[in-house]
Write a protein that holds these residues in place. Sequence first.
Motif, short mmCIF file in Angstrom:
data_model
loop_
_atom_site.label_atom_id
_atom_site.label_comp_id
_atom_site.label_asym_id
_atom_site.label_seq_id
_atom_site.Cartn_x
_atom_site.Cartn_y
_atom_site.Cartn_z
N PRO A 262 -23.17 15.53 14.15
CA PRO A 262 -23.68 14.27 14.71
C PRO A 262 -24.46 13.45 13.69
CG PRO A 262 -24.96 16.14 15.50
CD PRO A 262 -23.79 16.71 14.76
N ASP A 263 -24.28 12.14 13.78
CA ASP A 263 -25.07 11.18 12.99
C ASP A 263 -24.92 11.38 11.48
OD1 ASP A 263 -26.12 10.16 15.42
OD2 ASP A 263 -27.58 11.80 15.46
N VAL A 264 -23.72 11.78 11.05
CA VAL A 264 -23.46 11.92 9.62
C VAL A 264 -22.40 10.91 9.22
CG1 VAL A 264 -22.75 13.45 7.74
CG2 VAL A 264 -24.04 14.37 9.68
N GLY A 265 -22.83 9.81 8.60
CA GLY A 265 -21.89 8.81 8.12
C GLY A 265 -21.24 7.99 9.24
N ASP A 266 -20.18 7.29 8.89
CA ASP A 266 -19.41 6.44 9.81
C ASP A 266 -18.62 7.33 10.77
OD1 ASP A 266 -17.51 4.80 11.01
OD2 ASP A 266 -17.26 3.56 9.23
N PRO A 267 -18.75 7.12 12.09
CA PRO A 267 -18.01 7.96 13.04
C PRO A 267 -16.51 7.98 12.79
CG PRO A 267 -19.64 6.62 14.18
CD PRO A 267 -19.63 6.14 12.76
N ARG A 268 -15.95 6.87 12.25
CA ARG A 268 -14.51 6.83 11.98
C ARG A 268 -14.12 7.91 10.97
NH1 ARG A 268 -11.10 2.21 8.64
NH2 ARG A 268 -9.12 3.36 8.67
N SER A 272 -15.71 16.04 12.51
CA SER A 272 -16.02 16.42 13.89
C SER A 272 -17.44 16.00 14.21
CB SER A 272 -15.88 17.93 14.10
OG SER A 272 -16.32 18.27 15.41
N PRO A 273 -17.61 14.95 14.99
CA PRO A 273 -18.96 14.49 15.34
C PRO A 273 -19.77 15.54 16.08
CG PRO A 273 -17.34 12.79 15.83
CD PRO A 273 -16.57 14.03 15.50
N THR A 274 -19.10 16.48 16.75
CA THR A 274 -19.82 17.53 17.49
C THR A 274 -20.01 18.80 16.67
OG1 THR A 274 -17.77 18.42 18.44
CG2 THR A 274 -18.88 16.67 19.67
N ALA A 281 -10.82 21.10 11.21
CA ALA A 281 -9.59 21.57 10.57
C ALA A 281 -8.41 20.69 10.93
CB ALA A 281 -9.31 23.02 10.95
N ALA A 282 -8.31 20.34 12.21
CA ALA A 282 -7.19 19.51 12.67
C ALA A 282 -7.24 18.12 12.04
CB ALA A 282 -7.20 19.41 14.19
N ASN A 283 -8.44 17.63 11.73
CA ASN A 283 -8.59 16.27 11.20
C ASN A 283 -8.58 16.19 9.68
OD1 ASN A 283 -8.77 14.94 13.68
ND2 ASN A 283 -10.97 15.26 13.83
N LEU A 284 -8.74 17.31 8.99
CA LEU A 284 -9.03 17.29 7.55
C LEU A 284 -7.98 16.53 6.74
CD1 LEU A 284 -10.71 18.17 5.12
CD2 LEU A 284 -9.41 20.32 5.11
N PHE A 285 -6.72 16.97 6.79
CA PHE A 285 -5.71 16.36 5.94
C PHE A 285 -5.39 14.94 6.39
CE2 PHE A 285 -4.19 20.90 5.01
CZ PHE A 285 -4.94 20.96 3.85
N ARG A 286 -5.44 14.68 7.70
CA ARG A 286 -5.19 13.32 8.19
C ARG A 286 -6.24 12.37 7.63
NH1 ARG A 286 -7.37 10.29 11.99
NH2 ARG A 286 -8.54 12.03 12.92
N LEU A 287 -7.51 12.76 7.68
CA LEU A 287 -8.56 11.89 7.18
C LEU A 287 -8.53 11.77 5.66
CD1 LEU A 287 -11.61 12.63 9.52
CD2 LEU A 287 -10.13 10.61 9.46
N PHE A 288 -8.13 12.84 4.96
CA PHE A 288 -7.91 12.71 3.52
C PHE A 288 -6.92 11.59 3.24
CE2 PHE A 288 -8.92 17.03 1.27
CZ PHE A 288 -10.24 16.62 1.10
N ARG A 289 -5.82 11.58 3.97
CA ARG A 289 -4.77 10.58 3.73
C ARG A 289 -5.26 9.17 4.10
NH1 ARG A 289 0.35 12.05 2.96
NH2 ARG A 289 0.74 14.27 2.71
N GLU A 290 -5.94 9.06 5.24
CA GLU A 290 -6.43 7.75 5.66
C GLU A 290 -7.50 7.23 4.70
OE1 GLU A 290 -7.58 7.67 9.75
OE2 GLU A 290 -5.62 8.38 10.46
N ALA A 291 -8.37 8.12 4.24
CA ALA A 291 -9.40 7.72 3.29
C ALA A 291 -8.76 7.25 1.98
CB ALA A 291 -10.36 8.87 3.03
N ASP A 292 -7.73 7.95 1.54
CA ASP A 292 -7.06 7.61 0.29
C ASP A 292 -6.48 6.19 0.34
OD1 ASP A 292 -6.90 8.89 -2.13
OD2 ASP A 292 -4.90 9.68 -1.81
N ALA A 297 -13.67 4.90 -4.70
CA ALA A 297 -13.94 5.49 -6.02
C ALA A 297 -13.84 7.01 -5.95
CB ALA A 297 -15.33 5.08 -6.51
N GLY A 298 -14.08 7.56 -4.78
CA GLY A 298 -13.97 9.01 -4.57
C GLY A 298 -14.15 9.32 -3.10
N ILE A 299 -13.84 10.55 -2.73
CA ILE A 299 -14.03 11.02 -1.37
C ILE A 299 -15.07 12.14 -1.41
CG2 ILE A 299 -12.97 12.11 0.65
CD1 ILE A 299 -10.30 10.84 -0.22
N ALA A 300 -16.19 11.91 -0.75
CA ALA A 300 -17.25 12.91 -0.66
C ALA A 300 -17.18 13.57 0.72
CB ALA A 300 -18.61 12.25 -0.86
N VAL A 301 -17.39 14.88 0.76
CA VAL A 301 -17.29 15.62 2.01
C VAL A 301 -18.62 16.32 2.28
CG1 VAL A 301 -15.98 17.29 3.35
CG2 VAL A 301 -14.84 16.00 1.53
N ALA A 302 -19.14 16.09 3.48
CA ALA A 302 -20.40 16.71 3.87
C ALA A 302 -20.27 18.23 3.94
CB ALA A 302 -20.83 16.15 5.24
#
Length: 325
Positions: A262-268, A272-274, A281-292, A297-302
Amino acid sequence: MEQAGRTTGDSAVRASGATYLGATDAQAVEALAGGGLLILPTETVYGLAADAGDAKAVAAIFEAKGRPRFNPLIAHVADATEAEAIALLDDRARELAEAFWPGPLTIVAPVRDRHRVCDLARAGLDSVAVRVPGHARARAIIAAFGRPVVAPSANRSGRPSPTTFEDAVEETGFAAADAVDGGPCAVGVESTVVSILNGQVSLLRPGSVTREDIEDLIGPLDQGGDGHRSPGRLTLHYAPDSPVRVNVTAPRNGELLLGFGPDVGDPRWNLSPTGDLREAAANLFRLFREADREKPAGIAVAPIPSKGLGEAINDRLKRAAGYVG
């Protein structure tokens, strides 16, 4: 007859143009039987499939993906009986199979039938990696085909694995004779790989069947194991075009932050906000692709907890970053 956005015969799948409708099961079997490649859904990620015994078709997978040939492929079968036809499974392997098949667990065991899974698919090894996928449509196609299929992720080697039909067609549709739309992948990371060889049971690749799941069933795992017998262990793997940093609490200028909790960065851009590891896991590769696609300049992961499924997520993240934090 052609569907919209779909070519037939020997032509490759086209990712552009009208909406692509995908293949029927019969068309999928026809593509495999003709020595072609097939984009195949599984519960983990989309695969680029071929007849496991057809060395020419298997070679086409390596070529399409740009995959090193020392990297073995997983044979996918319709049920445990078919698995035993190609692999020598001991009592512990059968116990794991009964508990986790169909599902996202791959067992590496001594090869029984070297013809049904060719030498190229096994990278010349005396072992074979085998699993029964949890995706019902994938099993139905494999059963109708009647032979094992190898189905590494339908991405170009080193890139994030596709977890949607559209991403799979975009990545390797140019090489596929046909493609099956099975919806979004439920798991989102590749299968757990366990080797059972020479009396030792070792975890070669973490996945959604966790270390704890396995040890609860058959006891403590042995340390080490022959990592070269498993796919997905290259130092730089699963990587988007943008450089990746992991365990980041404060992104640098121009970086896009993939949050967790919760409350880490942009919800988009939150895995997993919860704070749910399965959702992450289900969102990881999809969000990698969408972020790309945002060309940051880079993709940072919490930070992601390492326990349970978090072990698999962190494994993919470290490889996407080339082990550079």
